[in-house]
Design a protein around this motif. Sequence first.
Motif, PDB file in Angstrom:
ATOM      1  N   ARG A  75       0.765  -0.992   0.150  1.00  0.00           N
ATOM      2  CA  ARG A  75      -0.107   0.296   0.034  1.00  0.00           C
ATOM      3  C   ARG A  75       1.010   1.289   0.056  1.00  0.00           C
ATOM      4  N   VAL A  76       1.775   1.057   0.379  1.00  0.00           N
ATOM      5  CA  VAL A  76       2.641   2.275   0.855  1.00  0.00           C
ATOM      6  C   VAL A  76       3.480   2.703  -0.085  1.00  0.00           C
ATOM      7  N   VAL A  77       3.499   1.712  -1.249  1.00  0.00           N
ATOM      8  CA  VAL A  77       4.565   1.737  -2.525  1.00  0.00           C
ATOM      9  C   VAL A  77       3.547   2.491  -3.551  1.00  0.00           C
ATOM     10  N   ALA A  78       2.524   1.972  -3.138  1.00  0.00           N
ATOM     11  CA  ALA A  78       1.062   2.280  -4.219  1.00  0.00           C
ATOM     12  C   ALA A  78       0.749   4.158  -4.034  1.00  0.00           C
ATOM     13  N   ALA A  79       1.041   4.415  -2.896  1.00  0.00           N
ATOM     14  CA  ALA A  79       0.796   5.432  -3.049  1.00  0.00           C
ATOM     15  C   ALA A  79       2.015   6.340  -3.420  1.00  0.00           C
ATOM     16  N   VAL A  80       3.204   5.543  -2.942  1.00  0.00           N
ATOM     17  CA  VAL A  80       4.293   6.286  -3.280  1.00  0.00           C
ATOM     18  C   VAL A  80       4.504   7.052  -5.409  1.00  0.00           C
ATOM     19  N   VAL A  81       3.649   6.262  -5.744  1.00  0.00           N
ATOM     20  CA  VAL A  81       3.699   6.031  -7.075  1.00  0.00           C
ATOM     21  C   VAL A  81       2.368   6.544  -7.040  1.00  0.00           C
ATOM     22  N   ALA A  82       1.578   6.749  -7.011  1.00  0.00           N
ATOM     23  CA  ALA A  82       0.398   7.113  -7.390  1.00  0.00           C
ATOM     24  C   ALA A  82       0.545   9.099  -7.088  1.00  0.00           C
ATOM     25  N   SER A  83       1.815   9.126  -6.082  1.00  0.00           N
ATOM     26  CA  SER A  83       1.814  10.970  -5.420  1.00  0.00           C
ATOM     27  C   SER A  83       2.825  11.288  -6.562  1.00  0.00           C
ATOM     28  N   LEU A  84       3.654   9.932  -7.539  1.00  0.00           N
ATOM     29  CA  LEU A  84       4.616  10.533  -8.550  1.00  0.00           C
ATOM     30  C   LEU A  84       4.136  10.940  -9.879  1.00  0.00           C
ATOM     31  N   LEU A  85       2.995   9.725  -9.602  1.00  0.00           N
ATOM     32  CA  LEU A  85       2.077  10.178 -11.163  1.00  0.00           C
ATOM     33  C   LEU A  85       1.499  11.230 -10.829  1.00  0.00           C
ATOM     34  N   VAL A  86       0.992  11.834  -9.567  1.00  0.00           N
ATOM     35  CA  VAL A  86       0.372  13.442  -9.724  1.00  0.00           C
ATOM     36  C   VAL A  86       1.297  14.516  -9.847  1.00  0.00           C
ATOM     37  N   LEU A  87       2.758  14.631  -8.634  1.00  0.00           N
ATOM     38  CA  LEU A  87       3.285  15.222  -9.108  1.00  0.00           C
ATOM     39  C   LEU A  87       4.249  15.491 -10.174  1.00  0.00           C
ATOM     40  N   GLY A  88       4.885  14.290 -10.943  1.00  0.00           N
ATOM     41  CA  GLY A  88       5.727  14.345 -11.759  1.00  0.00           C
ATOM     42  C   GLY A  88       5.329  15.145 -13.293  1.00  0.00           C
ATOM     43  N   PRO A  89       4.403  15.263 -13.491  1.00  0.00           N
ATOM     44  CA  PRO A  89       3.803  15.472 -14.768  1.00  0.00           C
ATOM     45  C   PRO A  89       3.262  16.913 -14.072  1.00  0.00           C
ATOM     46  N   LEU A  90       3.571  17.779 -13.039  1.00  0.00           N
ATOM     47  CA  LEU A  90       3.342  19.002 -12.707  1.00  0.00           C
ATOM     48  C   LEU A  90       4.670  19.797 -12.520  1.00  0.00           C
ATOM     49  N   ALA A  91       5.284  18.784 -12.017  1.00  0.00           N
ATOM     50  CA  ALA A  91       6.816  19.083 -12.688  1.00  0.00           C
ATOM     51  C   ALA A  91       7.735  19.866 -13.386  1.00  0.00           C
ATOM     52  N   TRP A  92       6.819  18.514 -13.981  1.00  0.00           N
ATOM     53  CA  TRP A  92       7.599  18.406 -15.221  1.00  0.00           C
ATOM     54  C   TRP A  92       7.012  19.448 -16.363  1.00  0.00           C
ATOM     55  N   PHE A  93       5.957  20.341 -15.943  1.00  0.00           N
ATOM     56  CA  PHE A  93       5.456  21.544 -16.517  1.00  0.00           C
ATOM     57  C   PHE A  93       5.803  22.570 -16.293  1.00  0.00           C
ATOM     58  N   TRP A  94       5.869  22.173 -14.701  1.00  0.00           N
ATOM     59  CA  TRP A  94       6.986  23.498 -14.321  1.00  0.00           C
ATOM     60  C   TRP A  94       8.631  24.081 -15.001  1.00  0.00           C
ATOM     61  N   TRP A  95       9.046  22.597 -14.865  1.00  0.00           N
ATOM     62  CA  TRP A  95      10.336  23.227 -14.744  1.00  0.00           C
ATOM     63  C   TRP A  95      10.508  23.273 -16.611  1.00  0.00           C
ATOM     64  N   SER A  96       9.548  22.831 -17.630  1.00  0.00           N
ATOM     65  CA  SER A  96       9.950  23.352 -19.125  1.00  0.00           C
ATOM     66  C   SER A  96       9.703  25.055 -18.927  1.00  0.00           C
ATOM     67  N   SER A  97       7.975  25.071 -18.271  1.00  0.00           N
ATOM     68  CA  SER A  97       8.222  26.386 -18.065  1.00  0.00           C
ATOM     69  C   SER A  97       9.088  27.805 -18.173  1.00  0.00           C
ATOM     70  N   LEU A  98      10.186  26.841 -17.280  1.00  0.00           N
ATOM     71  CA  LEU A  98      11.275  28.508 -17.141  1.00  0.00           C
ATOM     72  C   LEU A  98      11.535  28.853 -17.749  1.00  0.00           C
ATOM     73  N   VAL A  99      12.326  30.329 -18.236  1.00  0.00           N
ATOM     74  CA  VAL A  99      12.868  30.447 -18.883  1.00  0.00           C
ATOM     75  C   VAL A  99      14.137  30.651 -18.068  1.00  0.00           C
ATOM     76  N   PRO A 100      15.687  29.933 -19.105  1.00  0.00           N
ATOM     77  CA  PRO A 100      17.022  30.064 -18.797  1.00  0.00           C
ATOM     78  C   PRO A 100      17.545  31.945 -18.861  1.00  0.00           C
ATOM     79  N   ALA A 101      18.191  31.518 -17.572  1.00  0.00           N
ATOM     80  CA  ALA A 101      18.586  32.935 -17.547  1.00  0.00           C
ATOM     81  C   ALA A 101      19.935  33.027 -18.536  1.00  0.00           C
ATOM     82  N   ASN A 102      19.637  34.087 -19.558  1.00  0.00           N
ATOM     83  CA  ASN A 102      20.689  34.626 -20.425  1.00  0.00           C
ATOM     84  C   ASN A 102      20.446  34.175 -21.589  1.00  0.00           C
ATOM     85  N   ALA A 103      19.044  33.363 -21.929  1.00  0.00           N
ATOM     86  CA  ALA A 103      18.602  32.700 -23.290  1.00  0.00           C
ATOM     87  C   ALA A 103      18.274  33.895 -23.667  1.00  0.00           C
TER      88      ALA A 103
END
Lengths: 493, 146
Positions: A12-40
């Motif tokens: 159950r703990v593993v399932a919860a961790v996987v579910a958390s990653l499934l929620v946070l992973g795409p969010l983190a990716w969208f957030w990260w890919s929207s960043l404008v690199p400094a000195n671009a």
Amino acid sequence: MTEREALGRRRRVVAAVVASLLVLGPLAWFWWSSLVPANASVMDMGYPDTGGGPAAASGHGHEPEDGPRVSVATLTGPSGGVPDVELTLTADAGPIEVGGRTVAGYTLNGTSPGPTIEAVVGDLVQVTLVNRSVPDGTTLHWHGVDVPNAEDGVAGVTQDAVPEGGSHVYRFVVEYAGTYWYHSHQVSHAQVRGGLFGALVVRPAAPQEGVEAVAAVHTYGAVPTVNGSTGDLRVDAAAGDRVRVRVVNTGSGVLRAWVPGSGYRLLALDGRDLHDPGRVAEQAVLIGGGGRADLEVTVPDDGSVRVRLGSQSVIVGPADDAPDGDDPRSTLDLLTYGTPTDVGFDPRAVDRRFDYAIGRRPGFVAGRPGLQWTINGHTYPDVPMFVVSEGDVVRMILRNSSGQGHPMHLHGHHLLVLSRDGAPSTGSPWWTDSLELAAGESYEVAFVADNPGVWMDHCHNLPHAQQGLVAHLAYTGVDTPYVLGGDLDNTPE
Amino acid sequence: MKTAYRVLAYLVATGVFVQAGAIAYAWFATLNDLDGGAVIDSDWEGNLGHAMHGIVGTMVIPLLVIALLIVSFFAKFPGAVRYALIILGLLVLQIVLAFVAFGAPVVGALHGANALAILGVSITAAQRVPRSTTTTDASAPANAVA
């Protein structure tokens, strides 16, 4: 606890961790890919759109280059020659007085708006910008004047922001008579709205008779003004005089102009004369953010005539007051106003076709979540770089399904309107540099790629630009040495 | 985790109160400014109340709801995940309604009504959290991740 229970708990703990990653992973990716690199560099931003033309040496990304590359820094105005119009504009950040209130703002040579620059067609204009006290740095962009790229004044694209204590010289020849304006293109959503702008008038080479006036409409905070004053603008003229009122919409929103109880002619739009402009009555002219319109009114025999600019007025004539009236609601249709004439190129001989579709969806821009503007479905900084070659005839379809209006401003070029929502332009050639795209509208426009460089193509509702409604037009073989961010914190929007 | 779940659910409910207060303040302040001679055009970006409504609505509450969903995976009581998902769904609907309402203001009425749904469900979710700190074996199978 039995072994089986322990195993179940672990699962159950593993399932919860996987579910958390499934929620946070795409969010983190969208957030990260929207960043404008400094000195671009804007050249590395988003993706190239060649519009069906050759992509050779588009300069996008870091692919190997063949042949020499032209730096925008070399695309200057005339380096020699004695300027016909020469002035220094000193920029300051500081309090300005508007309508009896003191508000935080910006000035040029101590005033807002800055001085009106007056020139004649063919003049070499030289302006030295001195930044005395603007902490974020500043620049000057010559809105509507199709200057050489290095004179365009866009921080991080055509120059570095001028730091406090620094200066920058702009030199360019003015080729078309008309009404223009200049404004900062560094942190412009704050600096332009705070007053760092002024009018630029180019008169025809043949001496003109008659009275004329500039009316730069600007809202400081929630205080609407004409030429920095909350009162009516008075233009003295005698009965029978035909007076040209050069209206500049320096704001982000639509400005409606009308003449209560009298007719008028619309002589020019965005620094281009209209052909055979007829008399207009009971209709308003719609001027998008950054746009200009030259209205001609005739002073009546019995007093003055009023030109309404939204809530403000210009009173033209000998008397201090003039009849007033509400917005006629009906809008002058520029598709059918005036008569056709030669446009100097064949819009049917198309080399490149582009779409510039504006939408809106939830997402991240520069790490911030919100309802974001999209260009062809992409959010900033993953926006298209429209690639053209010098001499191309370019057609672009602008669509707006974002639910709000956008005054679209392409630097360095004038756009010829071909049609709106499929209805063709049958009147005077309608040239524009600041095209108001109302919600749900689509326009087809054409232009000749005749001004090499890297040019912004953005919404002139400046907060929208700051929110990412910005794309660029780049010529093949041209590159910019300037970067967004950098030591001088270049922030054009 | 149960305590965290309860606290987060109540914080979401609190967020709805903050949003209602912020937007009411924003428009009353606007009317007051207009009486004082201010003019509103499309240059106008609103006041502190509008800014607060925007930040809380697009950043603070979404972060709370995502945190609630994560915590729900670990909070072992029946319906924990289901309620967190319902709140997330209502929040997404709320943001979409706000987005649509800029172009079609009448949709804004649904934005106001849906806020009350978020309030109700988040309070219900908080109250469903079992008070006892020990989990009975009987409830354990219901903890499966939805």
